[in-house]
Design a protein around this motif. Structure first.
Motif, PDB file in Angstrom:
ATOM      1  N   ALA A   1     -19.463  21.330 -41.208  1.00 46.68           N
ATOM      2  CA  ALA A   1     -18.299  21.592 -40.361  1.00 46.68           C
ATOM      3  C   ALA A   1     -18.675  21.535 -38.883  1.00 46.68           C
ATOM      4  N   VAL A   2     -19.826  22.123 -38.547  1.00 46.93           N
ATOM      5  CA  VAL A   2     -20.291  22.093 -37.149  1.00 46.93           C
ATOM      6  C   VAL A   2     -20.543  20.663 -36.703  1.00 46.93           C
ATOM      7  N   ALA A   3     -21.098  19.868 -37.577  1.00 42.05           N
ATOM      8  CA  ALA A   3     -21.358  18.464 -37.236  1.00 42.05           C
ATOM      9  C   ALA A   3     -20.058  17.706 -36.983  1.00 42.05           C
ATOM     10  N   GLN A   4     -18.959  18.188 -37.565  1.00 40.06           N
ATOM     11  CA  GLN A   4     -17.656  17.558 -37.369  1.00 40.06           C
ATOM     12  C   GLN A   4     -16.887  18.154 -36.199  1.00 40.06           C
ATOM     13  N   GLY A   5     -17.495  19.134 -35.518  1.00 37.55           N
ATOM     14  CA  GLY A   5     -16.851  19.681 -34.333  1.00 37.55           C
ATOM     15  C   GLY A   5     -16.468  21.139 -34.386  1.00 37.55           C
ATOM     16  N   ALA A   6     -16.729  21.824 -35.482  1.00 38.42           N
ATOM     17  CA  ALA A   6     -16.417  23.250 -35.563  1.00 38.42           C
ATOM     18  C   ALA A   6     -17.289  24.045 -34.607  1.00 38.42           C
ATOM     19  N   ARG A   7     -16.752  25.170 -34.126  1.00 32.75           N
ATOM     20  CA  ARG A   7     -17.473  26.021 -33.172  1.00 32.75           C
ATOM     21  C   ARG A   7     -17.870  27.329 -33.864  1.00 32.75           C
ATOM     22  N   VAL A   8     -19.138  27.712 -33.716  1.00 33.61           N
ATOM     23  CA  VAL A   8     -19.657  28.946 -34.306  1.00 33.61           C
ATOM     24  C   VAL A   8     -19.546  30.074 -33.286  1.00 33.61           C
TER      25      VAL A   8
END
Length: 488
Positions: free
Chosen positions: A353-360
């Protein structure tokens, strides 16, 4: 709670519950399945690895006990269930510690599970004496219609690891109340609690053969063998949708009645007019009960634009403050995941998800050291086509999305193959009910983060299952209606 001084037993001791398979009221020794503490990876005990022959022996025991149990007066069955409830209550602290040891969940969660699990015995002790029937005139006037409900027969019960006590009692309670005998096959990860339930049941007065417990590393082989036996007339399964589909296909070969409580991907909707603090309180319960390892866990948080940023900030603050540790540590709020594979799955979903643009906002990486730990995690800006948006997360990861209006919220909530649970927060009750009716789900919680109740029907629609457990309908899953056409 002190150990059982009358019987000299400490129900928190794993060794007590590794005495063997429980068939026909006897313990049949064996080993082969290691049970480990997910907080440390240390061995707690070994339980037997049942084979097909032993599964057939369990059916023999259930058949031998069936006629007497079926004819046992409902009040007598009820009193046994009531005593079982009382014994669970008396040993609640020990049982909670046992669950924490083999499952990893925080003691507070384990205590909650024991209380919830025991309630199914109390509820079905009450329902056993209220089995319904019908008497009416045929519309033609030619005869009278009588409808009785009779026990369906021998039931195979398959339970998961995430609620090892509650998933067992939610099936055993109505089955025994209805007059059925059962074979329980618990998950290999958490078998000790199931054997503890059997031990308490014997003390409560459950006759030999009425409840039998098998553990096996060959679940498909022994389950298929049991379903192929014409004496087995019921399958009650709680687990993944994928396994449920396979079992339904197998049960179809002998037309076995099936109750299926399968996967979930619960949406949690928060409208602009919601009480923010109440919504956050509910979100923490809906997401973090059992560290997110629950089929009813809120996975997808859809928050209206006007309150979205404040909700993300509040959820992040609360999630980041949770104490992670061994479940048996009284300070722990989030225990370990059940296996290393569970941690790896969470890591894969979040990383993708992070690789697709999600922010942690907090968490996002497995914790180092011994044990199977993953931290409470909050993501936003998750793409709607990310795998995590459609998977059953089964862990302490919350994904927050933004929506603009009611129609969009309903469409987003329904964008899943699952339909088990959903949550709606709004100060406008009419809107909450309207939205709830629009969501394709078997259960809706409005302005609260906990919906499970032994007195309510539990189950889903779409790929989340068939039938219902709990409530007044739960006992009917273990009964067959029989119609009599009577001419007086």
């Amino acid at each position: 709670m002190a150990p059982d001084t009358l019987h000299g037993q400490d129900y928190a001791d794993p060794a007590l519950h590794a005495q063997g398979l429980y068939i026909a009221g006897e313990w049949l020794p064996g080993t082969g399945i290691p049970v480990v503490d997910p907080a440390t990876g240390d061995l707690l005990a070994e339980v037997p690895d049942a084979c097909t022959e032993q599964a057939m022996r369990a059916i023999d025991a259930a058949e031998a006990a069936a006629a007497n149990w079926r004819s046992t007066p409902a009040r007598q069955r009820a009193e046994i269930l009531r005593r079982w409830f009382q014994l669970m209550t008396e040993h609640a602290d020990e049982l909670a510690r046992l669950i924490s040891l083999e499952n990893g969940k925080a003691l507070s969660d384990a205590r909650g599970e024991v209380a919830y699990a025991a309630e199914f015995f109390r509820w079905y002790a009450e329902e056993a004496v209220r089995i319904p029937g019908e008497f009416r005139h045929a519309p033609s006037g030619a005869h009278h219609i009588l409808v009785d409900h009779q026990p369906i027969g021998i039931a195979v019960l398959i339970t998961p690891w995430n609620f090892p006590a509650a998933m067992a009692t939610r099936k055993i309670g109505p089955a025994l109340a209805a007059g059925c005998t059962v074979i329980l096959k618990p998950a290999s990860e958490t078998p000790l609690t199931a054997y503890a339930m059997a031990r308490l049941g014997a003390q409560a007065g459950v006759p030999p053969g009425v409840v039998n417990v098998l553990t096996s590393t060959q679940p498909a082989a022994i389950t298929n063998a049991m379903l192929a036996d014409p004496r087995v007339r019921k399958l009650s399964f709680t687990g993944s949708t994928g396994v449920g589909r396979v079992l339904l296909a197998e049960a179809a070969k002998t037309v076995v009645s099936c109750s299926m409580e399968l996967g979930g991907n619960a949406p949690f909707l928060v409208f602009d007019d919601a009480d923010l603090e109440a919504a956050l309180d509910g979100a923490m319960v809906a997401k973090m009960r059992n560290a997110g390892e629950a089929c009813t866990a809120a996975n997808r948080f859809y928050v209206q634009s006007g309150i979205h940023d404040a909700f993300v900030a509040g959820l992040t603050k609360r999630m980041a403050a949770l104490r992670v540790g061994a479940g048996t540590d009284k300070a722990t709020e989030v225990g370990p995941m059940i296996t290393t594979a569970a941690v790896a799955k969470l890591d894969r979903l979040v990383s993708a998800a992070v690789a697709q643009g999600a922010r942690v906002h907090t968490g996002g990486k497995p914790l180092p050291g011994n044990g199977y730990f993953y931290p409470p995690t909050v993501l936003d800006k998750v793409p709607l086509d990310a795998e995590i948006a459609h998977a059953e997360i089964f862990g302490p990861v919350a994904c927050v999305y933004r929506f603009e209006d009611e129609a969009e919220a309903i469409a987003l909530a329904n964008d899943t193959e699952y339909g088990l649970a959903a949550y709606v927060y709004s100060a406008d009750l009419s809107r909450a009910l309207r939205v709830g009716k629009g969501i394709e789900s078997g259960m809706i919680a409005i302005n609260r983060g906990l919906m499970s109740d032994p007195a309510a029907p539990f189950g889903g629609v779409k790929q989340s299952g068939l039938g219902r457990e709990g409530g007044v309908t739960g006992i009917l899953e273990f009964m067959e209606p029989k119609y009599f056409a009577v001419d007086f």
